[in-house]
Write an enzyme that holds these catalytic residues in place. Structure first.
Site, PDB file in Angstrom:
ATOM      1  N   GLU A 331      13.218  12.539 -18.296  1.00 19.79           N
ATOM      2  CA  GLU A 331      11.371  12.225 -17.473  1.00 19.79           C
ATOM      3  C   GLU A 331      10.831  10.867 -16.932  1.00 19.79           C
ATOM      4  O   GLU A 331      11.855  10.071 -17.043  1.00 19.79           O
ATOM      5  CB  GLU A 331      10.280  12.032 -19.346  1.00 19.79           C
ATOM      6  CG  GLU A 331      11.313  13.129 -20.279  1.00 19.79           C
ATOM      7  CD  GLU A 331      10.056  12.952 -21.146  1.00 19.79           C
ATOM      8  OE1 GLU A 331      10.447  13.494 -22.585  1.00 19.79           O
ATOM      9  OE2 GLU A 331       9.253  11.514 -21.929  1.00 19.79           O
ATOM     10  N   CYS A 332      10.166  11.387 -15.465  1.00 25.07           N
ATOM     11  CA  CYS A 332       9.465  10.573 -14.474  1.00 25.07           C
ATOM     12  C   CYS A 332      10.367   9.398 -14.497  1.00 25.07           C
ATOM     13  O   CYS A 332      11.321   9.788 -13.615  1.00 25.07           O
ATOM     14  CB  CYS A 332       8.082  10.201 -15.708  1.00 25.07           C
ATOM     15  SG  CYS A 332       7.645   9.018 -14.616  1.00 25.07           S
ATOM     16  N   GLY A 333      10.562   8.061 -15.026  1.00 24.53           N
ATOM     17  CA  GLY A 333      12.014   7.242 -14.174  1.00 24.53           C
ATOM     18  C   GLY A 333      12.891   8.173 -13.909  1.00 24.53           C
ATOM     19  O   GLY A 333      14.094   7.887 -13.516  1.00 24.53           O
ATOM     20  N   GLY A 428      12.084  16.154 -14.918  1.00 25.40           N
ATOM     21  CA  GLY A 428      10.748  16.610 -15.059  1.00 25.40           C
ATOM     22  C   GLY A 428       9.990  15.316 -14.831  1.00 25.40           C
ATOM     23  O   GLY A 428      10.334  14.569 -15.314  1.00 25.40           O
TER      24      GLY A 428
END
Length: 466
Positions: A331-333, A428
């Site tokens: 997720e993200c980072g 994502g």
């Protein structure tokens, strides 16, 4: 049985909610009380401050992610184990979805758990008349009569008594104290929120001294009295099925670069049989032995891009595991870490794992912010027709965000493609909240259980440590 609780909220962000919440927590700890802490909304950093003060994880409450019934359940399951609970609000008290709805606001959470509110008003740049007008407006919106008192932040001792008397006379709301401005006592911010607690020098020592002063200028007894007025709520335990099967060993990135996770997400993973094993993509040389899945949550990989990139052994270990079919979530980072490269704060581009064929760079602006619901185009993690809720908040972007899911933004109704989803992978930008669709976590654990690494070690030799 009665469970005292109070929310510390404010008219806007930057009013001092986190500081005053930490001072209230410190003061309660001094009373030898067992304290629980919560944060409204999708926030990772403020709960880290709470945890540093009380020594146990702080949890999130969010009425977009969960309905009233489940929100109460998430609150009460921790509150019933403690003497008193403190909930920190988010943004302005009434700021909910899209900025034009009360839904998912701090007030909506307070209403769901029937919690009295202490409103923290930052008086910087305001006189008594404007401050009174502001408070009057917030009281007018308080249809459930939850606002119980006011604390003035950043006011001088000499001005406090005069202003407090005026407000109390005009509005009949108790002003229970003030926190004088102190430039030494502030938590600085960066692009995703406050700096990390460990970046504040001698945090607990500073808070100990500040809490002693806080009790001299704020009626702390009144705060406890307000907390005790909280009405009882009806609730029922809705625990997820505890897996009777052998625990499955999941590696979870946890170091300076990867820190953003919901405590309730971890609990759901454990319920479905996860044995969570933290490892450091910065400091360790390989993923933990015997793991059957990997999770990379968000954080600040851009601040540690050089260190992450220089750890070639770890990059290879992660790539080899995922290429072998090991299930993974990013997720993200964490999504950025699995990419080809990250352009760091110094504008130098550093190679990363390379599993996701895209490059990440700083856009110089907030790319996407706010709540969303996510559905899959082809069923893999969510189950047929199901959606999971989450949020995005990032300044970094990439050439390709993935196109295996559809994100839907509430209120505005905007949709867009997102996320790379495979048989064993979900990568994502969205930060997901598992209580909104526990099937996601259950299916991930099921996928991990089916994967058997070559170096599998009998599970009884391992201990869950996260």
């Amino acid at each position: 049985m009665h469970f005292p609780r109070v929310m510390i909220a404010a008219p806007r962000s930057g009013s001092g909610k986190t500081l005053i919440t930490c001072l209230v927590l410190k003061s309660l700890m001094r009373e030898q009380l067992k304290v629980s802490a919560f944060k409204c909304g999708p926030d990772y950093i403020d709960p880290m401050f709470h945890k540093r003060v009380i020594g146990i994880p702080s949890k999130n409450l969010d009425t977009f992610f969960t309905d009233v019934k489940k929100t109460r359940k998430l609150f009460m399951e921790l509150a019933t184990k403690t003497d008193i609970s403190v909930i920190e609000g988010a943004m302005g008290l009434y700021d909910g979805i899209g900025g034009t709805s009360e839904k998912a606001s701090s007030y909506d959470v307070a209403r769901a758990i029937r919690c009295p509110i202490i409103l923290v008003c930052d008086v910087k740049g305001m006189g008594g008349m404007s401050l009174t007008a502001q408070i009057r407006g917030f009281l007018d919106y308080d249809r459930d009569k939850l606002i119980s008192a006011i604390i003035l932040n950043g006011i001088s001792p000499g001005n406090y008594e005069h202003v407090a008397k005026h407000i109390e006379k005009e509005l009949s709301i108790p002003i229970i104290g003030y926190v004088p401005y102190n430039k030494e006592l502030r938590f600085d911010s960066r692009h995703l929120g406050l700096i990390m607690p460990e970046e504040v020098t001698d945090l607990n020592v500073t808070l100990d001294l500040a809490a002693a002063r806080f009790r001299q200028t704020v009626d702390f007894v009144k705060i406890m009295e307000i907390a005790s007025t909280a009405a009882d709520v009806e609730w029922e335990s809705l625990r997820h099925r505890i897996s009777p099967e052998m625990p499955v060993r999941i590696g979870i990135a946890a170091d300076e670069a990867f820190r953003f996770y919901y405590e309730d997400n971890l609990e759901i993973l454990r319920d479905f049989g996860a044995n969570l094993v933290p490892f450091s993509p910065i400091h360790d040389k390989k993923i933990p032995d015997g793991v059957q899945g990997l999770i990379f949550y968000g954080g600040y990989p851009e601040l540690y891009a050089k260190e992450l990139s220089e750890n070639k052994e770890m990059l290879k270990s992660v790539a080899d595991a995922i290429n072998s079919g090991m299930p993974s979530i990013a997720e993200c980072g964490g999504f950025m870490y699995l990419g080809e490269s990250i352009e760091a704060q110094d504008r130098v581009t550093y190679p990363m794992v390379g599993i996701v064929k895209t490059k990440f760079y700083n856009s110089g602006k907030l790319v996407r912010f706010g709540y969303m619901s996510v559905t899959e185009k082809s069923t893999s993690f969510l189950g047929n027709g199901k959606a999971i809720r989450g949020h995005e908040f990032h300044y970094y972007t990439c050439n390709e965000n993935g196109s295996d899911c559809i994100a839907y933004k509430p209120i505005r109704g905007k949709t867009w493609d997102c996320v790379y989803v495979g048989e064993n992978s979900w990568w994502g930008w969205p930060h997901l909240y598992y209580s909104s669709c526990a099937t996601y976590a259950e299916n991930f654990i099921r996928k991990c259980r089916r994967y058997m690494p070559a170096d599998t070690v009998p599970h009884e030799k391992f201990q869950q440590i996260l």
